[in-house]
Write a protein that holds these residues in place. Structure first.
Motif, PDB file in Angstrom:
ATOM      1  N   PHE A 271       0.832  -1.199   0.000  1.00  0.00           N
ATOM      2  CA  PHE A 271       0.000   0.000   0.000  1.00  0.00           C
ATOM      3  C   PHE A 271       0.868   1.250   0.000  1.00  0.00           C
ATOM      4  N   LEU A 272       0.210   2.372  -0.262  1.00  0.00           N
ATOM      5  CA  LEU A 272       0.845   3.682  -0.239  1.00  0.00           C
ATOM      6  C   LEU A 272       0.310   4.398   0.993  1.00  0.00           C
ATOM      7  N   ARG A 273       1.215   4.878   1.835  1.00  0.00           N
ATOM      8  CA  ARG A 273       0.771   5.579   3.036  1.00  0.00           C
ATOM      9  C   ARG A 273       1.437   6.941   3.119  1.00  0.00           C
ATOM     10  N   GLU A 274       0.754   7.822   3.852  1.00  0.00           N
ATOM     11  CA  GLU A 274       1.264   9.149   4.124  1.00  0.00           C
ATOM     12  C   GLU A 274       1.397   9.252   5.636  1.00  0.00           C
ATOM     13  N   ILE A 275       2.603   9.569   6.096  1.00  0.00           N
ATOM     14  CA  ILE A 275       2.826   9.688   7.539  1.00  0.00           C
ATOM     15  C   ILE A 275       3.261  11.097   7.888  1.00  0.00           C
ATOM     16  N   ARG A 276       2.978  11.477   9.095  1.00  0.00           N
ATOM     17  CA  ARG A 276       3.423  12.767   9.624  1.00  0.00           C
ATOM     18  C   ARG A 276       4.411  12.487  10.743  1.00  0.00           C
ATOM     19  N   ARG A 277       5.572  13.111  10.621  1.00  0.00           N
ATOM     20  CA  ARG A 277       6.644  12.989  11.608  1.00  0.00           C
ATOM     21  C   ARG A 277       7.105  14.406  11.927  1.00  0.00           C
ATOM     22  N   GLY A 278       6.727  14.889  13.092  1.00  0.00           N
ATOM     23  CA  GLY A 278       7.029  16.288  13.422  1.00  0.00           C
ATOM     24  C   GLY A 278       6.272  17.204  12.478  1.00  0.00           C
ATOM     25  N   GLU A 279       6.980  18.136  11.892  1.00  0.00           N
ATOM     26  CA  GLU A 279       6.362  19.073  10.940  1.00  0.00           C
ATOM     27  C   GLU A 279       6.363  18.545   9.508  1.00  0.00           C
ATOM     28  N   LEU A 280       6.969  17.381   9.289  1.00  0.00           N
ATOM     29  CA  LEU A 280       7.131  16.858   7.936  1.00  0.00           C
ATOM     30  C   LEU A 280       6.122  15.764   7.620  1.00  0.00           C
ATOM     31  N   THR A 281       5.732  15.691   6.350  1.00  0.00           N
ATOM     32  CA  THR A 281       4.860  14.640   5.859  1.00  0.00           C
ATOM     33  C   THR A 281       5.631  13.844   4.815  1.00  0.00           C
ATOM     34  N   PHE A 282       5.577  12.511   4.922  1.00  0.00           N
ATOM     35  CA  PHE A 282       6.298  11.632   4.012  1.00  0.00           C
ATOM     36  C   PHE A 282       5.326  10.690   3.313  1.00  0.00           C
ATOM     37  N   LEU A 283       5.600  10.428   2.060  1.00  0.00           N
ATOM     38  CA  LEU A 283       4.839   9.456   1.291  1.00  0.00           C
ATOM     39  C   LEU A 283       5.699   8.204   1.166  1.00  0.00           C
ATOM     40  N   GLN A 284       5.152   7.058   1.573  1.00  0.00           N
ATOM     41  CA  GLN A 284       5.917   5.808   1.573  1.00  0.00           C
ATOM     42  C   GLN A 284       5.152   4.705   0.851  1.00  0.00           C
ATOM     43  N   ARG A 285       5.865   3.973   0.025  1.00  0.00           N
ATOM     44  CA  ARG A 285       5.327   2.763  -0.611  1.00  0.00           C
ATOM     45  C   ARG A 285       5.720   1.613   0.293  1.00  0.00           C
ATOM     46  N   VAL A 286       4.745   0.925   0.865  1.00  0.00           N
ATOM     47  CA  VAL A 286       4.975  -0.130   1.844  1.00  0.00           C
ATOM     48  C   VAL A 286       4.785  -1.481   1.160  1.00  0.00           C
ATOM     49  N   THR A 287       5.818  -2.340   1.248  1.00  0.00           N
ATOM     50  CA  THR A 287       5.776  -3.643   0.602  1.00  0.00           C
ATOM     51  C   THR A 287       6.120  -4.737   1.605  1.00  0.00           C
ATOM     52  N   PRO A 288       5.107  -5.451   2.103  1.00  0.00           N
ATOM     53  CA  PRO A 288       5.361  -6.592   2.989  1.00  0.00           C
ATOM     54  C   PRO A 288       5.767  -7.816   2.164  1.00  0.00           C
ATOM     55  N   GLN A 289       6.744  -8.549   2.652  1.00  0.00           N
ATOM     56  CA  GLN A 289       7.183  -9.795   2.022  1.00  0.00           C
ATOM     57  C   GLN A 289       7.244 -10.850   3.123  1.00  0.00           C
ATOM     58  N   GLU A 290       6.134 -11.556   3.303  1.00  0.00           N
ATOM     59  CA  GLU A 290       6.021 -12.489   4.418  1.00  0.00           C
ATOM     60  C   GLU A 290       7.071 -13.591   4.356  1.00  0.00           C
ATOM     61  N   SER A 291       7.343 -14.134   3.171  1.00  0.00           N
ATOM     62  CA  SER A 291       8.305 -15.238   3.068  1.00  0.00           C
ATOM     63  C   SER A 291       9.700 -14.814   3.530  1.00  0.00           C
ATOM     64  N   ALA A 292      10.040 -13.543   3.332  1.00  0.00           N
ATOM     65  CA  ALA A 292      11.339 -13.026   3.771  1.00  0.00           C
ATOM     66  C   ALA A 292      11.262 -12.461   5.189  1.00  0.00           C
ATOM     67  N   GLY A 293      10.040 -12.309   5.721  1.00  0.00           N
ATOM     68  CA  GLY A 293       9.889 -11.711   7.046  1.00  0.00           C
ATOM     69  C   GLY A 293      10.308 -10.252   7.056  1.00  0.00           C
TER      70      GLY A 293
END
Length: 160
Positions: free
Chosen positions: A57-79
Motif C-alpha cells: 500500500f501507499l501511506r502518508e505519515i506525519r513525523r514532526g512538521e514533515l509529511t512523508f509518502l511511503q510505498r509499503v511492501t510486505p514480504q512475508e516469506s522473507a519476514g
C-alpha cells in the motif's frame, strides 16, 4: 547509498517467563504496525493509507512538521516489510526484518538506507567509514567481475 541497521531480540530480559512469540504473531504485529504506526513509533503522529495494491500500500505519515509518502511492501516469506520514501528525503528506504539470534530467539532488525546526499556527507566526515566504503566498493567490483566471467564461461547468462 549507505545502510545502517539495528537488531534487538523481540523478548526482553524481563520477559523470559512469558510465552515466546511465534514468527507468525510477530509478522502479524509488524503488519499492524505498518498500517497503524502511531502506536509503535513515537515520532509518527499521523498515518493515512492512500492506496492499496496487491503487494502492499501507499501511506502518508506525519513525523514532526514533515509529511512523508511511503510505498509499503510486505514480504512475508522473507519476514520483511520495506518502506520506500517517494518524496525527497535523506532516507531512501526503511526495512523491518524478522530474524533469529544464535539462541534461536526472534529478533527484529530496523534498517535505514540513506540517499546519496547524506551518505556522501557522512563518508566525507569520517575517515574510517570512508576507507571501509572504499574497501568494500573495491571488493564488490572485483566480486562482480569474477561472477560475470564465471557466468559467461558456464553459459549461465540469458540467451545462452
Amino acid at each position: 547509498m549507505l545502510t545502517l541497521s539495528w537488531t534487538r531480540p523481540v523478548v526482553g530480559a524481563g520477559q523470559e517467563g512469558c510465552p515466546a512469540p511465534t514468527r507468525e504473531s510477530l509478522w502479524q504485529a509488524l503488519l499492524h504496525k505498518a498500517e497503524f504506526p502511531t502506536g509503535y513509533v513515537p515520532a509518527i503522529t499521523d498515518c493515512r493509507i492512500n492506496e492499496r495494491y496487491a503487494d502492499g500500500f501507499l501511506r502518508e505519515i506525519r513525523r514532526g512538521e514533515l509529511t512523508f509518502l511511503q510505498r509499503v511492501t510486505p514480504q512475508e516469506s522473507a519476514g520483511r516489510i520495506t518502506y520506500r520514501h517517494l518524496n525527497d528525503t535523506d532516507i531512501a528506504e526503511i526495512r523491518n526484518e524478522i530474524g533469529e539470534d544464535e539462541d534461536g530467539r526472534l529478533t527484529l532488525t530496523l534498517s535505514i538506507t540513506l540517499t546519496d546526499r547524506p551518505a556522501a556527507a557522512i563518508l566525507a566526515q569520517n575517515t574510517y567509514l570512508r576507507d571501509l566504503d572504499c574497501d568494500f566498493h573495491g571488493t564488490l567490483d572485483a566480486m562482480t567481475e569474477v561472477l560475470r566471467q564465471v557466468m559467461n564461461k558456464s553459459g549461465m547468462t540469458r540467451g545462452a
